[in-house]
Design a protein around this motif. Structure first.
Motif, mmCIF file in Angstrom:
data_model
loop_
_atom_site.group_PDB
_atom_site.id
_atom_site.type_symbol
_atom_site.label_atom_id
_atom_site.label_comp_id
_atom_site.label_asym_id
_atom_site.label_seq_id
_atom_site.Cartn_x
_atom_site.Cartn_y
_atom_site.Cartn_z
ATOM 1 N N TYR A 89 0.841 -1.195 0.000
ATOM 2 C CA TYR A 89 0.000 0.000 0.000
ATOM 3 C C TYR A 89 0.877 1.245 0.000
ATOM 4 O O TYR A 89 2.010 1.243 0.505
ATOM 5 C CB TYR A 89 -0.901 0.034 1.233
ATOM 6 C CG TYR A 89 -1.795 -1.178 1.388
ATOM 7 C CD1 TYR A 89 -3.075 -1.191 0.856
ATOM 8 C CD2 TYR A 89 -1.340 -2.307 2.058
ATOM 9 C CE1 TYR A 89 -3.904 -2.300 0.998
ATOM 10 C CE2 TYR A 89 -2.146 -3.425 2.204
ATOM 11 C CZ TYR A 89 -3.426 -3.414 1.675
ATOM 12 O OH TYR A 89 -4.226 -4.511 1.814
ATOM 13 N N ASP A 90 0.338 2.345 -0.552
ATOM 14 C CA ASP A 90 1.029 3.615 -0.415
ATOM 15 C C ASP A 90 0.643 4.260 0.913
ATOM 16 O O ASP A 90 -0.150 3.703 1.687
ATOM 17 C CB ASP A 90 0.757 4.538 -1.604
ATOM 18 C CG ASP A 90 -0.718 4.934 -1.727
ATOM 19 O OD1 ASP A 90 -1.470 4.792 -0.736
ATOM 20 O OD2 ASP A 90 -1.122 5.395 -2.802
ATOM 21 N N VAL A 91 1.196 5.430 1.215
ATOM 22 C CA VAL A 91 0.977 6.047 2.533
ATOM 23 C C VAL A 91 -0.467 6.517 2.711
ATOM 24 O O VAL A 91 -0.887 6.807 3.832
ATOM 25 C CB VAL A 91 1.948 7.222 2.750
ATOM 26 C CG1 VAL A 91 3.366 6.710 2.897
ATOM 27 C CG2 VAL A 91 1.830 8.240 1.621
ATOM 28 N N LEU A 92 -1.240 6.580 1.615
ATOM 29 C CA LEU A 92 -2.651 6.947 1.710
ATOM 30 C C LEU A 92 -3.551 5.731 1.879
ATOM 31 O O LEU A 92 -4.772 5.855 1.930
ATOM 32 C CB LEU A 92 -3.077 7.743 0.467
ATOM 33 C CG LEU A 92 -2.366 9.082 0.257
ATOM 34 C CD1 LEU A 92 -2.853 9.735 -1.034
ATOM 35 C CD2 LEU A 92 -2.587 10.013 1.446
ATOM 36 N N GLY A 93 -2.934 4.548 1.970
ATOM 37 C CA GLY A 93 -3.709 3.332 2.177
ATOM 38 C C GLY A 93 -4.257 2.714 0.909
ATOM 39 O O GLY A 93 -5.059 1.784 0.973
ATOM 40 N N ARG A 94 -3.813 3.166 -0.246
ATOM 41 C CA ARG A 94 -4.275 2.610 -1.508
ATOM 42 C C ARG A 94 -3.419 1.403 -1.897
ATOM 43 O O ARG A 94 -2.188 1.477 -1.837
ATOM 44 C CB ARG A 94 -4.225 3.670 -2.606
ATOM 45 C CG ARG A 94 -5.157 4.844 -2.346
ATOM 46 C CD ARG A 94 -4.973 5.940 -3.375
ATOM 47 N NE ARG A 94 -3.630 6.505 -3.329
ATOM 48 C CZ ARG A 94 -3.277 7.647 -3.926
ATOM 49 N NH1 ARG A 94 -4.173 8.333 -4.609
ATOM 50 N NH2 ARG A 94 -2.033 8.093 -3.838
ATOM 51 N N VAL B 241 3.975 0.508 2.478
ATOM 52 C CA VAL B 241 3.690 -0.431 3.571
ATOM 53 C C VAL B 241 3.302 -1.772 2.970
ATOM 54 O O VAL B 241 2.477 -1.830 2.051
ATOM 55 C CB VAL B 241 2.550 0.083 4.463
ATOM 56 C CG1 VAL B 241 2.215 -0.939 5.554
ATOM 57 C CG2 VAL B 241 2.919 1.430 5.082
ATOM 58 N N TYR B 242 3.924 -2.866 3.471
ATOM 59 C CA TYR B 242 3.505 -4.195 3.033
ATOM 60 C C TYR B 242 2.888 -4.938 4.216
ATOM 61 O O TYR B 242 3.403 -4.879 5.343
ATOM 62 C CB TYR B 242 4.649 -4.979 2.382
ATOM 63 C CG TYR B 242 5.901 -5.173 3.200
ATOM 64 C CD1 TYR B 242 6.167 -6.380 3.839
ATOM 65 C CD2 TYR B 242 6.850 -4.150 3.298
ATOM 66 C CE1 TYR B 242 7.343 -6.569 4.565
ATOM 67 C CE2 TYR B 242 8.022 -4.324 4.022
ATOM 68 C CZ TYR B 242 8.257 -5.545 4.659
ATOM 69 O OH TYR B 242 9.411 -5.725 5.382
ATOM 70 N N THR B 243 1.761 -5.617 3.955
ATOM 71 C CA THR B 243 0.949 -6.242 5.009
ATOM 72 C C THR B 243 0.655 -7.683 4.649
ATOM 73 O O THR B 243 0.256 -7.992 3.524
ATOM 74 C CB THR B 243 -0.380 -5.489 5.195
ATOM 75 O OG1 THR B 243 -0.102 -4.140 5.570
ATOM 76 C CG2 THR B 243 -1.237 -6.149 6.279
ATOM 77 N N ILE B 244 0.851 -8.564 5.633
ATOM 78 C CA ILE B 244 0.529 -9.977 5.447
ATOM 79 C C ILE B 244 -0.681 -10.331 6.300
ATOM 80 O O ILE B 244 -0.826 -9.875 7.436
ATOM 81 C CB ILE B 244 1.734 -10.880 5.812
ATOM 82 C CG1 ILE B 244 1.435 -12.334 5.433
ATOM 83 C CG2 ILE B 244 2.102 -10.763 7.281
ATOM 84 C CD1 ILE B 244 2.642 -13.252 5.560
ATOM 85 N N ASN B 245 -1.588 -11.137 5.746
ATOM 86 C CA ASN B 245 -2.727 -11.718 6.449
ATOM 87 C C ASN B 245 -2.664 -13.224 6.251
ATOM 88 O O ASN B 245 -2.756 -13.714 5.118
ATOM 89 C CB ASN B 245 -4.056 -11.194 5.904
ATOM 90 C CG ASN B 245 -4.373 -9.802 6.399
ATOM 91 O OD1 ASN B 245 -5.033 -9.622 7.413
ATOM 92 N ND2 ASN B 245 -3.897 -8.798 5.655
ATOM 93 N N ALA B 246 -2.495 -13.971 7.338
ATOM 94 C CA ALA B 246 -2.444 -15.431 7.268
ATOM 95 C C ALA B 246 -3.150 -15.975 8.496
ATOM 96 O O ALA B 246 -2.591 -15.977 9.597
ATOM 97 C CB ALA B 246 -0.996 -15.928 7.215
#
Length: 869
Positions: free
Chosen positions: A816-821, A851-856
């Motif tokens: 995501y970019d800093v705006l959450g997109r 930002v990189y986000t993982i969901n597991a």
């Protein structure tokens, strides 16, 4: 309160009409869009509907329906037109405040087969499950509640009113016109309760038994004006002559130009004899803005703690002149402590626009965080407003309410407009019983032939409670612990016994099990675990398993290549098969019996059927399930613990295959690819000598995993391992007479519901072992979830992201970019336990922080990285 009570009773007795509380007005000239362009019918039945302005009950149009019903099934036939809420809306229909549904009908042409056809009205509710909104199969993820009447399709012409009571008649009760029942053979079962606040659609249906002769009946009917009627609960306030009532306090602030003017309106009302008309002028001359309000004080406090919502009838006559700057607050006043507290929420209305009478839903939900941030859908207690209060939303001590027009900015302009109010009523039942039932007594286990009979005594002083029975090879203290399996869930009171059929892979083997029973009361409170004092040892019946083998497959009808595979037998004569419906007729094994062969390797699922059938009719019906055809239900995963009800996806996929002469079809819910195989190198279907038919299929696992759904994030993962205990069932359709005469099944719990409810399937194993054995290689997987910092960082333009997964499951890794997109989706699939490296190419992105986000599973973590170009 005497006046209010009298008016409430009057309202309920006369069933005053909610002129604008419509479910559907049949006015929009879009009948085919609203109900869909393809209604469902058995056989050659049909429904043709159109908007009509010549015969109408209310408004300018009604809906004309020309119908034909074909009783092509063994039980008869049906046609229906269905409306479902669009999944994208995420909004339920809420009928919880009403006693009845009122539907007007005009039977222009009576059924040409008098007495043969009845009307059903089905309500589809998704209470107890969120799967409907998650894109899962919409029919399989909701409960179907039935009302049935013989009044309509034989009636004489003329407008008549049908009243459908919104009364829960319970699970398994017969369909009638006294309320709504959950028969169990349609839709699915979520919580077994009619959740009127979780309605996601409804169906108007024609149904008949076998008509005889040409099997057809036809007629023409008009429908119009479907509304909610009556009140399930006593209204809190009726607004009858309320402008004159003492205790209605008006106040305003912020300048001497503000005014609230109340008047009684007898010509334009929602119900009863009058509504309240409110003309407002709000002068926001203070630094914080301004407001105007009116308040109603009840003669004594009322208790609405068992309700979930309020409904308030609102009509906006003149739009607000100060666009975008005025909100309408609704406030409840509670006296649950020494000091009265005022709880604020926003009404879900747009007073910048005019609109007709609307029932506005006000959820009775609050937060104890004190704030002036007043929003829709939740009540707040602003800081400092109630010194000495307890900051508890005491719904059992509501002393009044207030409606307030609030301007949050300073302005010299006046906010002016006109709004009307009528009929404030609580709705939606909310259980207040928080006391768990006591432990179950009298739990014993009696050994039988390949089964254990579990017996117990019902918990005293409970009604409509249910019992869950579990077993394990170890003593059970927690039913959610590893190794605890389900015998049966939701056993109704007064049953007090359940037969646990014992199975083992391949050969008869001794088993030793502990048992527990847990009671859940009507309110959903769960009692303590009651366990047997000792384990019970008994012999389990050896059953055929799914072979882990590569079959030298040839689609030729010769089953020699299956000689090493032990078939699963379905015969009524030796109790290895059951009839799914009371109407099913199988006279002997020559009439219908089956040998089913199944094997699997890392690439293919191999299936063959050797069917004895004295009359073979594979293609006489349009609906494929009405012809001679075997269905296979199978879950390709290690199934332990709580069973699936709906079809699993991802790492625990369930499938429904139908083997017709023309094609092998994947009939699993939400399947984008229906046709898997046609006759050729991988599929064979033909009759055999002297009677019956042979089926052979070689199904690529890659097709099952990758083509079941069009959505890229819903791929299945099939992991084959010896010792997996898998769900399985068969449903063999038998068409001897030109209609389907019987359904023969492998599971006794099928009841013609395995197509919708996986928990009705029985089980077998992959290979010969009881349990899957973990190898040294598999023990080497990480023992925790982790997400590492990317390397290099900063980077240009590529970097590597590392993470590890402790348990197999669906994994999402997004940037995501800093705006959450979202700017990149790197992983969106099922993954096994292990460590993973993902390369991220950001050449198309501009410099900056990402930002990189993982969901597991339950693991969610985010980290930052810097791109410098």
């Amino acid at each position: 309160m005497k006046k209010l009570y009298t008016l409430s009773i009057f309202f309920i007795l006369v069933a005053a009409a909610y002129a604008q509380a419509k479910i559907y007005s049949f006015e929009d000239a879009k009948a085919t869009i609203y109900f869909g362009e393809k209604p469902y019918c058995t056989g050659t039945g049909s429904i043709t509907y159109s908007d009509d302005a010549t015969i109408k009950h209310d408004g300018s149009k009604s809906m004309k329906v020309d119908w034909v019903i074909n009783s092509s099934e063994s039980w008869g036939g049906s046609c229906g037109m269905e409306y479902k809420v669009p999944v994208a809306s995420k909004a339920y229909l809420d009928f919880s405040m009403a006693k009845n549904i009122s539907l007007w009908y005009y039977n222009a042409v009576a059924s040409d087969k008098n007495g043969a056809v009845q009307m059903r009205f089905k309500i589809h509710d998704a209470g107890g499950s969120s799967a409907y909104w998650n894109g899962a199969d919409r029919n399989a993820q909701c409960e179907d509640w039935y009302f049935q009447t013989a009044l309509i399709y034989d009636a004489t012409p003329g407008w008549k009113q049908l009243i459908i009571p919104l009364k829960d008649l319970g699970e398994g009760s017969p369909q009638n016109d006294l309320g709504l029942s959950l028969p169990g053979w349609s839709g699915t079962k979520n919580n077994g309760v009619l959740d009127l606040d979780k309605v996601i659609g409804y169906t108007i249906e024609w149904t008949s038994g076998v008509i005889g002769g040409d099997n057809l009946a036809k007629g023409t009917v008009y429908y119009d004006d479907m509304t909610l009627q009556g009140s399930q609960y006593t209204p809190l306030y009726l607004f009858e002559s309320s402008a004159d009532a003492k205790g209605d306090n008006m106040s305003w602030a912020a300048g001497n130009k503000g005014v609230i003017a109340l008047s009684n309106e007898t010509a334009d009302l929602f119900e009863g004899i009058s509504s309240l008309k409110l003309d407002y002028k709000v002068h926001a001359s203070e630094s914080w803005g301004g407001y105007g309000s009116f308040q109603v004080d009840f003669p004594s406090s009322v208790n609405i703690s068992s309700n979930q919502n309020l409904f308030l009838a609102v009509k906006n006559v003149n739009a607000n002149t100060l666009k975008g700057k005025v909100t309408v607050r609704f406030e409840l006043i509670d006296k649950g402590s020494d000091a009265a507290e005022t709880w604020y929420t926003l009404l879900d209305v747009d007073i910048d626009q005019t609109f007709g009478w609307t029932l506005v839903k006000i959820p009775l939900v609050a937060t104890e965080v004190q704030s002036w941030d007043v929003k829709k859908g939740i009540f707040v207690n602003p800081s400092g407003q109630s010194p000495g209060g307890n900051n508890k939303f005491d719904l059992n001590a509501i002393s009044g309410f207030k409606v307030e027009y609030s301007v949050g900015v300073q302005t010299n302009d006046l906010a002016e407009g006109t709004t009307m109010f009528d009929f404030l009523v609580p709705a939606g039942y909310q259980e207040t019983d928080k006391t768990a039932p006591v432990a179950v007594k009298g739990l014993t286990v009696s050994s039988g032939t390949f089964s254990n009979l579990v017996l117990w005594s019902d918990v005293p002083n409970e009604s409509n409670e249910k019992y869950d029975i579990y077993y394990s090879t170890k003593a059970i203290t927690d039913v959610k612990a590893a190794g605890v399996e389900v015998v049966k869930l939701g056993v109704l009171e007064n049953a007090q016994s359940i037969d646990h059929v014992l199975k083992a892979p391949k050969t008869d083997q001794n088993t030793t099990y502990y048992y527990v029973v847990v009671c859940t009361d009507k309110a959903g409170n769960v009692g303590p675990v009651s366990s047997t004092s000792a384990a019970t040892t008994n012999k389990a019946k050896g059953v055929p398993t799914v072979a882990i083998a590569t079959v030298n497959f040839k689609a030729d009808g010769n089953l020699n290549e299956w000689s090493a595979i032990t078939p699963m037998s379905l015969k009524l004569s030796d109790a290895t098969a059951f009839l799914a419906t009371p109407e099913s007729e199988v006279t002997n094994d020559a009439d219908l019996s089956v040998k089913a062969y199944i094997a699997i390797d890392k690439q293919f699922l191999y299936v063959a059927f050797d069917v004895d059938d004295d009359v073979v009719n594979p293609e006489v019906k349009t609906e494929t399930y009405l012809n001679d055809s075997p269905d296979l239900f199978i879950g390709l995963y290690d199934a332990h613990g709580m069973p699936h009800t709906g079809y699993g996806r991802g790492g625990t996929p369930d499938y429904h295959f139908r083997f017709n002469k023309a094609a092998l079809k994947n009939d699993s819910p939400n399947s984008a690819v229906v046709k898997l195989l046609e006759p050729g190198a991988n599929y064979y279907w033909d009759v055999k000598f002297p009677s019956g038919y042979i089926v052979e299929a070689k199904i690529p696992l890659a097709d099952l995993m990758n083509k079941r759904d069009a959505a890229a994030d819903a791929l299945d993962q099939i992991y084959v391992k010896e010792g997996f205990r898998i769900p399985i069932d068969f449903s063999v359709n038998d068409n001897d007479s030109g209609n389907r005469d019987a359904i023969m099944t492998y599971s006794n719990e099928n009841k013609d519901q395995s197509w919708a409810d996986v928990s009705r399937w029985t089980n077998t194993w992959l290979g010969d072992k009881w349990e899957a054995i973990t190898t040294t290689e598999e023990n080497a997987v990480p023992v925790k979830y982790s997400l590492d910092q990317n390397y290099p960082n900063p980077f240009n333009p590529s970097t590597t992201l590392k993470y590890s997964i402790m348990k197999p499951g669906f994994v999402s890794l997004k940037v995501y970019d800093v705006l959450g997109r979202e700017v990149a989706s790197l992983v969106n699939e099922f993954q096994n336990s292990g460590a993973y490296n993902i390369s991220f190419d950001a050449s198309r992105l501009s410099s900056g922080v990402y930002v990189y986000t993982i969901n597991a599973g339950e693991f969610v973590q985010s980290k930052k990285m810097l791109l410098i170009k």
